[in-house]
Design a protein around this motif. Sequence first.
Motif, PDB file in Angstrom:
ATOM      1  N   SER A   6      -3.640 -11.421  34.797  1.00  0.00           N
ATOM      2  CA  SER A   6      -2.608 -10.398  34.878  1.00  0.00           C
ATOM      3  C   SER A   6      -3.248  -9.051  35.144  1.00  0.00           C
ATOM      4  O   SER A   6      -4.041  -8.566  34.353  1.00  0.00           O
ATOM      5  N   THR A 142      -5.375 -11.613  30.467  1.00  0.00           N
ATOM      6  CA  THR A 142      -4.756 -10.295  30.549  1.00  0.00           C
ATOM      7  C   THR A 142      -5.379  -9.384  29.493  1.00  0.00           C
ATOM      8  O   THR A 142      -6.114  -9.847  28.623  1.00  0.00           O
ATOM      9  N   ASP A 144      -3.232  -6.327  28.196  1.00  0.00           N
ATOM     10  CA  ASP A 144      -2.002  -6.072  27.439  1.00  0.00           C
ATOM     11  C   ASP A 144      -0.765  -6.248  28.320  1.00  0.00           C
ATOM     12  O   ASP A 144       0.303  -5.747  27.995  1.00  0.00           O
ATOM     13  N   ALA A 145      -0.945  -6.981  29.439  1.00  0.00           N
ATOM     14  CA  ALA A 145       0.138  -7.217  30.403  1.00  0.00           C
ATOM     15  C   ALA A 145       0.685  -5.925  30.989  1.00  0.00           C
ATOM     16  O   ALA A 145       1.820  -5.861  31.433  1.00  0.00           O
ATOM     17  N   ASN A 147       1.380  -3.203  29.438  1.00  0.00           N
ATOM     18  CA  ASN A 147       2.291  -2.474  28.549  1.00  0.00           C
ATOM     19  C   ASN A 147       1.614  -1.284  27.869  1.00  0.00           C
ATOM     20  O   ASN A 147       2.199  -0.228  27.729  1.00  0.00           O
ATOM     21  N   ILE A 163       3.496 -11.053  24.770  1.00  0.00           N
ATOM     22  CA  ILE A 163       2.760 -11.121  26.030  1.00  0.00           C
ATOM     23  C   ILE A 163       2.974 -12.484  26.687  1.00  0.00           C
ATOM     24  O   ILE A 163       3.161 -12.583  27.908  1.00  0.00           O
ATOM     25  N   HIS A 166       6.234 -12.544  28.255  1.00  0.00           N
ATOM     26  CA  HIS A 166       6.179 -11.767  29.493  1.00  0.00           C
ATOM     27  C   HIS A 166       5.730 -12.647  30.661  1.00  0.00           C
ATOM     28  O   HIS A 166       6.152 -12.458  31.796  1.00  0.00           O
ATOM     29  N   THR A 179      -6.101 -12.883  25.809  1.00  0.00           N
ATOM     30  CA  THR A 179      -5.990 -11.444  26.012  1.00  0.00           C
ATOM     31  C   THR A 179      -7.162 -10.689  25.381  1.00  0.00           C
ATOM     32  O   THR A 179      -7.947 -11.240  24.610  1.00  0.00           O
TER      33      THR A 179
END
Length: 226
Positions: A6, A142, A144-145, A147, A163, A166, A179
Amino acid sequence: MLMLTSVGGKIVDLKCNPKWNAIVITDLHFSDNKTYFSKELIPQTFEELEKFIEKEQSKQIIILGDVFHSSCNNINYHLKLIDEFLQFGLPVFIIPGTFMRIIPVIEEEEEEEEKEKEEEEIDLSNYKNVINLSLFDKIIFTHDAGNGYWLGKKQVIPFLRAIKFHHKEYCDESSFLLTGHTHRLIIQKDEQFGSLSPFHVGYEEGRSYAVVKQVGNKIHLFIVKI
């Protein structure tokens, strides 16, 4: 086999030859002034990275964001440290993090035809602190995607669930979401998600890294506690 990451909240398929045997680290927070971790420990952090690359015989490096800290605004310093990663002669994939969302640095290699190989066993006998996970069709990496929000350490698992939600289009029983950002090593095997703790040697609450290896048409994931 799919390897997904991501970047800024968007999914990008990472394609690389030779077969995947990557070391995954996160949250270095490098800075040339006041920093989250002591800048005097940066050389030692690279020495540790080199040691583990040799141990794992890594072919790629994946960094799950926050290479630099918010207090570091010196672009020349950034580029100098990026060169430190490239000295290993491996493809480097940097996922943008909360701080300093830089563009991923990718060294592409020419694609070569690979013969199908039978699935092989991964030998984990030399590891004392390892979390061994199953074989997956894809791994979603990812920070924090995209965010950039933080709910505090008590909210890490709800954060990771958010996440994963998401990325629900890509997450299924054959995938695992990994993550950075949380600064904690959390692995939820039953829910197939987790986060790595910082790799920087200045982190004193339990450092970690991950290894992803392609085994046949699957990806083997294991987490190493340093």
